[in-house]
Design an enzyme around this catalytic site. Structure first.
Site, PDB file in Angstrom:
ATOM      1  N   ASP A  84      -5.103   3.872   0.051  1.00  0.00           N
ATOM      2  CA  ASP A  84      -6.359   4.060   0.916  1.00  0.00           C
ATOM      3  C   ASP A  84      -6.555   5.410   0.615  1.00  0.00           C
ATOM      4  O   ASP A  84      -5.734   6.247   1.133  1.00  0.00           O
ATOM      5  CB  ASP A  84      -5.758   3.616   2.361  1.00  0.00           C
ATOM      6  CG  ASP A  84      -6.889   3.716   3.365  1.00  0.00           C
ATOM      7  OD1 ASP A  84      -8.101   4.319   3.191  1.00  0.00           O
ATOM      8  OD2 ASP A  84      -6.844   3.208   4.523  1.00  0.00           O
ATOM      9  N   ARG A 144       0.814  -1.218   0.063  1.00  0.00           N
ATOM     10  CA  ARG A 144       0.068   0.017   0.051  1.00  0.00           C
ATOM     11  C   ARG A 144       0.861   1.206  -0.052  1.00  0.00           C
ATOM     12  O   ARG A 144       1.725   1.193   0.698  1.00  0.00           O
ATOM     13  CB  ARG A 144      -0.727   0.085   1.228  1.00  0.00           C
ATOM     14  CG  ARG A 144      -1.735   1.036   1.490  1.00  0.00           C
ATOM     15  CD  ARG A 144      -2.699   1.197   2.740  1.00  0.00           C
ATOM     16  NE  ARG A 144      -1.997   1.979   3.639  1.00  0.00           N
ATOM     17  CZ  ARG A 144      -2.654   2.801   4.533  1.00  0.00           C
ATOM     18  NH1 ARG A 144      -3.971   2.418   4.970  1.00  0.00           N
ATOM     19  NH2 ARG A 144      -2.141   3.692   5.475  1.00  0.00           N
ATOM     20  N   HIS A 187      -9.121   6.533   2.570  1.00  0.00           N
ATOM     21  CA  HIS A 187      -9.547   6.896   3.956  1.00  0.00           C
ATOM     22  C   HIS A 187     -10.705   8.071   4.130  1.00  0.00           C
ATOM     23  O   HIS A 187     -10.684   9.060   4.907  1.00  0.00           O
ATOM     24  CB  HIS A 187      -8.160   7.693   4.895  1.00  0.00           C
ATOM     25  CG  HIS A 187      -8.176   6.914   6.085  1.00  0.00           C
ATOM     26  ND1 HIS A 187      -8.537   7.527   7.375  1.00  0.00           N
ATOM     27  CD2 HIS A 187      -7.780   5.737   6.489  1.00  0.00           C
ATOM     28  CE1 HIS A 187      -8.461   6.931   8.452  1.00  0.00           C
ATOM     29  NE2 HIS A 187      -7.938   5.618   7.909  1.00  0.00           N
ATOM     30  N   GLU A 203      -9.318   1.836  -1.515  1.00  0.00           N
ATOM     31  CA  GLU A 203      -9.700   1.622  -0.321  1.00  0.00           C
ATOM     32  C   GLU A 203     -10.682   2.974   0.088  1.00  0.00           C
ATOM     33  O   GLU A 203     -10.061   3.971   0.186  1.00  0.00           O
ATOM     34  CB  GLU A 203      -8.824   1.103   0.858  1.00  0.00           C
ATOM     35  CG  GLU A 203      -9.357   0.895   2.097  1.00  0.00           C
ATOM     36  CD  GLU A 203      -8.394   0.357   3.115  1.00  0.00           C
ATOM     37  OE1 GLU A 203      -7.143   0.181   2.731  1.00  0.00           O
ATOM     38  OE2 GLU A 203      -8.684   0.716   4.288  1.00  0.00           O
ATOM     39  N   GLU A 244      -4.262  -7.319   5.031  1.00  0.00           N
ATOM     40  CA  GLU A 244      -3.200  -6.209   5.486  1.00  0.00           C
ATOM     41  C   GLU A 244      -2.105  -6.462   6.847  1.00  0.00           C
ATOM     42  O   GLU A 244      -2.516  -7.296   7.466  1.00  0.00           O
ATOM     43  CB  GLU A 244      -4.184  -5.072   6.120  1.00  0.00           C
ATOM     44  CG  GLU A 244      -3.430  -3.794   6.370  1.00  0.00           C
ATOM     45  CD  GLU A 244      -4.382  -2.617   6.611  1.00  0.00           C
ATOM     46  OE1 GLU A 244      -5.553  -2.783   7.094  1.00  0.00           O
ATOM     47  OE2 GLU A 244      -3.919  -1.544   6.466  1.00  0.00           O
ATOM     48  N   ARG A 262     -13.495  -5.411   3.970  1.00  0.00           N
ATOM     49  CA  ARG A 262     -12.279  -5.163   4.666  1.00  0.00           C
ATOM     50  C   ARG A 262     -12.753  -5.480   6.212  1.00  0.00           C
ATOM     51  O   ARG A 262     -11.949  -5.341   7.268  1.00  0.00           O
ATOM     52  CB  ARG A 262     -11.885  -3.676   4.642  1.00  0.00           C
ATOM     53  CG  ARG A 262     -11.498  -3.154   3.442  1.00  0.00           C
ATOM     54  CD  ARG A 262     -10.198  -3.328   3.185  1.00  0.00           C
ATOM     55  NE  ARG A 262      -9.336  -2.493   3.968  1.00  0.00           N
ATOM     56  CZ  ARG A 262      -8.391  -2.607   4.966  1.00  0.00           C
ATOM     57  NH1 ARG A 262      -7.810  -4.017   4.559  1.00  0.00           N
ATOM     58  NH2 ARG A 262      -7.805  -1.836   5.545  1.00  0.00           N
ATOM     59  N   GLU A 289     -13.445  -1.538   6.764  1.00  0.00           N
ATOM     60  CA  GLU A 289     -12.622  -1.499   8.018  1.00  0.00           C
ATOM     61  C   GLU A 289     -13.516  -1.026   9.283  1.00  0.00           C
ATOM     62  O   GLU A 289     -13.058  -1.422  10.528  1.00  0.00           O
ATOM     63  CB  GLU A 289     -11.268  -0.894   7.909  1.00  0.00           C
ATOM     64  CG  GLU A 289     -11.373   0.479   7.778  1.00  0.00           C
ATOM     65  CD  GLU A 289      -9.834   1.225   7.634  1.00  0.00           C
ATOM     66  OE1 GLU A 289      -8.915   0.386   6.916  1.00  0.00           O
ATOM     67  OE2 GLU A 289      -9.661   2.068   8.252  1.00  0.00           O
ATOM     68  N   TRP A 299     -11.656  12.040   8.709  1.00  0.00           N
ATOM     69  CA  TRP A 299     -10.242  12.121   8.842  1.00  0.00           C
ATOM     70  C   TRP A 299      -9.950  10.607   7.997  1.00  0.00           C
ATOM     71  O   TRP A 299     -10.584   9.741   8.347  1.00  0.00           O
ATOM     72  CB  TRP A 299      -9.852  11.638  10.283  1.00  0.00           C
ATOM     73  CG  TRP A 299      -8.302  11.443  10.351  1.00  0.00           C
ATOM     74  CD1 TRP A 299      -7.352  12.250  10.244  1.00  0.00           C
ATOM     75  CD2 TRP A 299      -7.730  10.036  10.622  1.00  0.00           C
ATOM     76  NE1 TRP A 299      -6.288  11.424  10.005  1.00  0.00           N
ATOM     77  CE2 TRP A 299      -6.526  10.187  10.509  1.00  0.00           C
ATOM     78  CE3 TRP A 299      -8.479   8.896  11.097  1.00  0.00           C
ATOM     79  CZ2 TRP A 299      -5.729   9.195  10.644  1.00  0.00           C
ATOM     80  CZ3 TRP A 299      -7.513   8.015  11.299  1.00  0.00           C
ATOM     81  CH2 TRP A 299      -6.240   7.899  11.101  1.00  0.00           C
ATOM     82  N   TYR A 317      -3.156  12.058   5.077  1.00  0.00           N
ATOM     83  CA  TYR A 317      -3.322  10.515   5.809  1.00  0.00           C
ATOM     84  C   TYR A 317      -2.417   9.703   5.454  1.00  0.00           C
ATOM     85  O   TYR A 317      -2.019   9.577   4.273  1.00  0.00           O
ATOM     86  CB  TYR A 317      -4.829  10.193   5.510  1.00  0.00           C
ATOM     87  CG  TYR A 317      -4.954   8.541   5.601  1.00  0.00           C
ATOM     88  CD1 TYR A 317      -4.921   8.247   6.982  1.00  0.00           C
ATOM     89  CD2 TYR A 317      -4.438   7.715   4.861  1.00  0.00           C
ATOM     90  CE1 TYR A 317      -4.835   6.941   7.206  1.00  0.00           C
ATOM     91  CE2 TYR A 317      -4.474   6.370   5.034  1.00  0.00           C
ATOM     92  CZ  TYR A 317      -4.772   5.866   6.342  1.00  0.00           C
ATOM     93  OH  TYR A 317      -4.653   4.661   6.782  1.00  0.00           O
TER      94      TYR A 317
HETATM   95  O1  EZ4 Z   1      -6.289   4.375  10.085  1.00  0.00           O
HETATM   96  O2  EZ4 Z   1      -6.560   1.297  11.751  1.00  0.00           O
HETATM   97  O3  EZ4 Z   1      -6.267   0.550   6.126  1.00  0.00           O
HETATM   98  N1  EZ4 Z   1      -5.796   0.896   7.321  1.00  0.00           N
HETATM   99  C1  EZ4 Z   1      -6.289   1.889   7.907  1.00  0.00           C
HETATM  100  C2  EZ4 Z   1      -5.732   1.957   9.317  1.00  0.00           C
HETATM  101  C3  EZ4 Z   1      -6.656   3.092  10.147  1.00  0.00           C
HETATM  102  C4  EZ4 Z   1      -6.549   2.875  11.451  1.00  0.00           C
HETATM  103  C5  EZ4 Z   1      -7.432   3.471  12.443  1.00  0.00           C
HETATM  104  O4  EZ4 Z   1      -7.170   3.166  13.656  1.00  0.00           O
HETATM  105  O5  EZ4 Z   1      -6.982   2.900   7.322  1.00  0.00           O
HETATM  106  O6  EZ4 Z   1      -4.744   2.604   9.079  1.00  0.00           O
HETATM  107 CO    CO Z   2      -8.071   1.848   5.761  1.00  0.00          CO
END
Ligand code: EZ4
Ligand code: CO
Length: 402
Positions: free
Chosen positions: A210, A147, A212, A236, A339, A283, A262, A402, A159
């Protein structure tokens, strides 16, 4: 057989972990992870005040019944705190059952579906060049899937950019750190990273990214399309998933594979995305989604739609979750990838385990149970420290994802 006691162990060997230890009248015990990053003590209290008193005297072999009791019996269903507490109990009970059977957990689930578990590592850097170098380091360590997250010029604390080379720990302060986000700069920058990575490392490695939750559906569609030439393994959390219909729009515009889940905690979070074939990888993970008992229900449902698993495995998931996930991954027919963010040496010492990394893959161990223990004396030397996840704002001060 009866559960005689259970206790919650909160420890911070580099970061916070919440662990449940379930003891029985036969001397066999089981271990489960209940860590919820930034909200650890809420799960510890939920276990101590509401779950453990219900466990005493029950037969630990009745895993399904105890799961249903804790899920339906709470009346207030689902939610990250409740489901992590249930997951901790569930994983501890599977650990006990497998130890009693004298088998590694994957055997109880149905046996081996593969020889090894493909994992991806987390490469990041402050700028494009250092991120490319970081991916190179992972390849040298034997990884074949990485990643990549890069710092963005003009965006402080993007991020996924850590302070160390192999570690990234976002929960960095007692109260949330405030970061600033700029979508335009990100959308301009991300394709340049993957262009460089393909030029430098060729077509054969798997690259992941990701978002995020930072983009709107149409921005996510644009990003997916602009990344198509670089053939990502997955993109992701392209947009927040509360409104799952949002993924229809992304799907209509890009062939870049999508991964979500996740932060999901039950099959009900996954259902629409899966049955409408809006994602390619789910996830959800052992600790997040109610333990082995519930995660395998999600995976079986996903298999109907050719959606494969990609369990979350950041460092805030303890080695106990990693061990349990590897048994799950070794069994699950529709496995995609796992992961794997490396834990610190202190964390590895507090949680002795028998899984091992070799040539870009993890191998579940062969010892009875899930193969992960906790050294309670050592754990006691690392007391809990408050640590929160950051918050993101747009440049005008608006709170963002975030
Ligand atoms: O930011 O688990 O894909 N992995 C992620 C992680 C999350 C953390 C948050 O606690 O997005 O790194
Ligand atoms: Co993630």
């Amino acid at each position: 057989m009866k559960i005689t006691a259970a206790r919650v162990i909160v420890t911070s060997p580099g970061r916070n972990f919440v662990t449940l230890k379930v003891l029985t009248d036969q001397g066999v015990y089981g271990i489960g992870d209940a860590t919820l990053n930034g909200r650890e003590l809420a799960v510890a209290a939920y276990l101590d005040d509401h779950v453990i008193p219900c466990l005493i005297g029950r037969d630990p072999a009745r895993i399904e019944d105890i799961w249903q009791f804790l899920y339906r019996g709470a009346y207030w269903r689902r939610g990250p705190v409740t489901m992590r507490a249930i997951a901790a109990v569930d994983v501890a009970l599977w650990d006990i059952k497998a130890k009693m059977a004298g088998m590694p957990l994957y055997q109880l689930l149905g046996g081996r579906s593969r020889d090894r578990v493909l994992v991806y590592g987390h490469a990041n850097g402050a700028d494009l060049e250092s991120t490319v170098d970081a991916v190179g380091q992972y390849l040298q360590l034997g990884y074949t899937a990485v990643r990549a997250q890069s710092g963005i010029p003009g965006v402080a604390m993007a991020y996924g950019v850590g302070r160390g080379k192999l570690h990234y720990e976002p929960a960095d302060a007692a109260l949330p750190t405030e970061t600033v986000w700029n979508t335009r700069k990100y959308l301009n920058h991300a394709p340049q990273l993957f262009e460089r990575l393909r030029v430098r490392f060729g077509q054969d490695i798997e690259l992941l990214h990701d978002v995020h939750h930072r983009l709107t559906p149409m921005e996510a569609a644009q990003l997916g399309r602009s990344l198509e030439p670089y053939r990502l393994f997955w993109l992701e959390d392209a947009t927040p998933a509360e409104n799952q219909d949002a993924f229809r729009l992304i799907r209509a515009h890009t062939t870049t594979p999508l991964a979500v889940g996740e932060i999901f905690n039950s099959i009900w979070d996954c259902k629409d995305l899966i049955q409408n074939q809006l994602i390619d990888y789910i996830r959800a993970t052992v600790v997040g989604a109610g333990g082995i008992t519930h995660l395998r229900r999600i995976a079986d449902f996903a298999a109907l739609y050719q959606v494969r698993t990609g369990c979350h495995g950041a460092t805030d998931l303890s080695p106990v979750t990693m061990g349990a996930a590897l048994h799950f991954d070794t069994w699950v027919p529709n496995f995609g990838i796992q992961e794997y963010m490396r834990h610190s040496t202190d964390t590895d010492a507090v949680f002795p385990h028998d899984y091992r990394f070799e040539q870009g893959c993890l191998y579940a161990g062969e010892s009875p149970g899930h193969g992960v223990d906790i050294d309670e004396a050592l754990a006691a030397r690392f007391p809990y420290r408050p640590a929160s996840l950051p918050v993101a704002r747009l440049e005008d001060g608006t709170v963002w994802n975030w």
